[in-house]
Design a protein around this motif. Structure first.
Motif, PDB file in Angstrom:
ATOM      1  N   ASP A   1       0.829  -1.213   0.000  1.00 30.02           N
ATOM      2  CA  ASP A   1       0.000   0.000   0.000  1.00 30.02           C
ATOM      3  C   ASP A   1       0.858   1.256   0.000  1.00 30.02           C
ATOM      4  OD1 ASP A   1      -2.274  -1.523  -0.007  1.00 30.02           O
ATOM      5  OD2 ASP A   1      -2.708  -1.271   2.123  1.00 30.02           O
TER       6      ASP A   1
ATOM      7  N   ASN B   1      -1.212  -6.628  -4.894  1.00 30.68           N
ATOM      8  CA  ASN B   1      -2.337  -5.712  -4.737  1.00 30.68           C
ATOM      9  C   ASN B   1      -3.564  -6.131  -5.547  1.00 30.68           C
ATOM     10  OD1 ASN B   1      -0.889  -4.745  -7.200  1.00 30.68           O
ATOM     11  ND2 ASN B   1      -2.572  -3.254  -7.213  1.00 30.68           N
TER      12      ASN B   1
ATOM     13  N   THR C   1     -10.254  -5.735  -0.872  1.00 31.43           N
ATOM     14  CA  THR C   1     -10.245  -4.372  -0.347  1.00 31.43           C
ATOM     15  C   THR C   1     -11.215  -4.232   0.816  1.00 31.43           C
ATOM     16  OG1 THR C   1      -9.628  -3.450  -2.504  1.00 31.43           O
ATOM     17  CG2 THR C   1     -10.637  -1.942  -0.918  1.00 31.43           C
TER      18      THR C   1
END
Length: 237
Positions: free
Chosen positions: A34, A62, A208
């Motif tokens: 991140d 990611n 997420t």
């Protein structure tokens, strides 16, 4: 408004917190990703760590697409993470043509996902390289000198946090941390698929949602994923 300097400070403080607190390795790895995406000129990122036999394993990324790309990199035995781990030095091709020349098998897979640059910085503690941080960009060329220096610093701090326990050797601890990361990855993959199916969203959106819920609730990402698999509670999506 938060300045870049404040963001960098926050990133190092958060990664260094793992030196003094009990931490979940999966959370540390995803926080490194991140911060790399937030602070560097990067559009995607992933992490590979070496197991006790020195074999690289994909432990974090990611997105599902990037994870598949990194797995292909291992299968092809060619690409920035593989080369970075072997040399212990950053691998930063300066152009798309150079990337194609270095990795004729891997480069087309990178470009098929819309990226024009693939590079890596080592995760190392002194002379011991334990893995690499993979960085993908839609823009062509290498990271500039400032971002490359920052990428190395972020990777170094995360590495120190991974092997900070002084009661056992770094290699012993790393083997334990890697096994925890690989086990967590299996649980995460199961949870992403289950939450995506239940909520009618994509697997990346499911990840997420779990990550955001974990941070809001102050829990580990692996614990939240385990709850999803066990159908305990709900995750806002």
């Amino acid at each position: 408004m938060t300045t870049r300097e404040e963001q960098i400070t926050d990133a190092f403080v958060e990664l260094a917190d793992c030196l003094v607190e009990d931490f979940e390795v999966t959370d540390l790895l995803h926080r490194l990703i991140d911060h790399a995406l937030q602070l560097l000129d990067a559009d995607a990122a992933g992490i590979m760590l070496a197991d006790a036999a020195g074999v690289l394993q994909v432990v974090a990324s990611n997105s599902h697409a990037v994870e598949a790309l990194e797995l292909f990199e291992l299968q092809a035995d060619a690409g920035p993470c593989v080369e970075c781990y072997r040399t212990g030095e950053p691998v930063t091709p300066g152009s798309r043509e150079e990337m194609r020349a270095w990795w004729p098998t891997f480069a087309p897979a990178v470009e098929a996902l819309g990226y024009s640059s693939a590079q890596a910085v080592p995760m190392r503690l002194r002379d011991e390289v334990i893995g690499a941080l993979n960085i993908f960009r839609t823009a062509e060329g290498a990271l500039d000198a400032r971002d490359l220096k920052l990428a190395r610093a972020l990777a170094d701090v995360a590495t120190v946090s991974l092997v900070a326990d002084r009661t056992i050797t770094a290699r012993q601890l790393l083997a334990d941390q890697l096994q925890r990361a690989l086990t967590s990855r299996v649980v995460l993959e199961q949870a992403k698929g289950m939450l995506a199916e239940r909520s009618g969203i994509g697997v990346d959106e499911a990840f997420t949602a779990m990550r955001d819920h974990a941070r809001r609730s102050g829990r580990g990402l692996r614990d939240v994923a385990a709850d999803v698999v066990a159908r305990r509670g709900t995750i806002p999506s």
